[in-house]
Enzyme design. Structure first.
Site, short mmCIF file in Angstrom:
data_model
loop_
_atom_site.label_atom_id
_atom_site.label_comp_id
_atom_site.label_asym_id
_atom_site.label_seq_id
_atom_site.Cartn_x
_atom_site.Cartn_y
_atom_site.Cartn_z
N LYS A 97 0.85 -1.19 0.00
CA LYS A 97 0.00 0.00 0.00
C LYS A 97 0.89 1.24 0.00
CE LYS A 97 -4.39 0.61 2.41
NZ LYS A 97 -4.96 0.69 3.76
C1 E4P Z 1 -8.44 1.34 3.87
O1 E4P Z 1 -7.60 0.64 3.37
C2 E4P Z 1 -8.27 2.05 5.14
O2 E4P Z 1 -7.55 1.20 6.00
C3 E4P Z 1 -9.55 2.36 5.85
O3 E4P Z 1 -10.68 2.00 5.09
C4 E4P Z 1 -9.60 3.71 6.45
O4 E4P Z 1 -10.83 3.88 7.10
P1 E4P Z 1 -11.10 5.00 8.19
O5 E4P Z 1 -11.40 6.28 7.48
O6 E4P Z 1 -12.31 4.51 8.93
O7 E4P Z 1 -9.88 5.09 9.05
#
Ligand code: E4P
Length: 220
Positions: free
Chosen positions: A83
């Site tokens: 990522k």
């Molecule tokens: C996606 O890969 C992220 O880890 C995640 O969806 C972030 O979500 P949040 O805005 O609830 O932290």
């Protein structure tokens, strides 16, 4: 639509992977911090629990650092998706890593142009953050619709739209209607997907009526 679990909690992931309905996992540095686990150990364990992509995020902010971290993370297991954040450095790292056949999830996407750039950089997944856009008074789902429309205009763009920052079951329904390829769900939202009071009420009534018959359903 594919379902990923948005968590670094190995116990929770194990529970939901047992349903056979989980196609992958996403983690981020905040989720790893919350788990209290050593990053690489947690990713290795999660990769053993699910067959599909497991996102592990780099924390370097320069291209060389991202590529080095990405290569090291990719060595943990074949199903690691590295990522990277949606920055110029992240896009350059994405291009290099995907050319090496590593899956890359480009994260922190908040605009259609960002998604277009990620696709051109060869991203395996683009992660638009629906909930965080809603939080600041924008329409997160409109972004999913825009990205779907743009990607569908160009045959060469094969990046999958991974709806992220999902907060409730309606986000899942709307993302599916908008054509997102994947939704990554916090475990509590995945659990909520099945819940409907009429299902529970209907089942209780069927079982009560069945009990009155004194019968059992044959098992062989
Ligand atoms: C996606 O890969 C992220 O880890 C995640 O969806 C972030 O979500 P949040 O805005 O609830 O932290």
């Amino acid at each position: 639509m594919k379902f990923f679990i948005d968590s670094a909690d190995v116990g929770e992931i194990k529970t939901w992977a047992a349903t056979g309905l989980i196609d992958g996992v996403t983690t981020n540095p905040s989720l790893i911090a919350k788990s209290g686990r050593k990053f690489t150990d947690a990713i290795a364990e999660i990769c053993d629990l699910v067959d599909g992509p497991v996102s592990a995020e780099v924390t370097a902010t320069d291209v060389e650092g991202m590529i080095a971290e990405g290569r090291a993370l990719a060595k943990i297991a074949e199903n690691v998706a590295v990522k990277v954040p949606l920055t110029w450095a992240g896009l350059r790292a994405c291009k290099t890593l995907t050319e090496e056949d590593t899956m890359v999830n480009v994260t922190l996407c908040f605009s259609a142009n960002q998604a277009l750039l990620a696709a051109k950089a060869g991203a395996t997944f683009i992660s638009p953050f629906i909930g965080r856009l809603d939080d600041v008074g924008e329409d997160g789902m409109a972004l999913i619709r825009d990205i779907r429309a743009i990607y569908d205009n160009y045959m060469g763009l094969e990046t999958e739209i991974l709806a992220a920052s999902i907060r409730h079951p309606m986000h899942v329904t709307e993302a599916a209607k908008a054509g997102a390829d994947v939704a990554t769900l916090p475990p509590n939202v995945f659990k909520q997907l099945i819940e409907h009071p009429l299902t529970e009420k209907g089942l209780a009534a069927f079982l009560a009526d069945w009990a009155k018959t004194g019968q059992t359903v044959p098992r062989k």
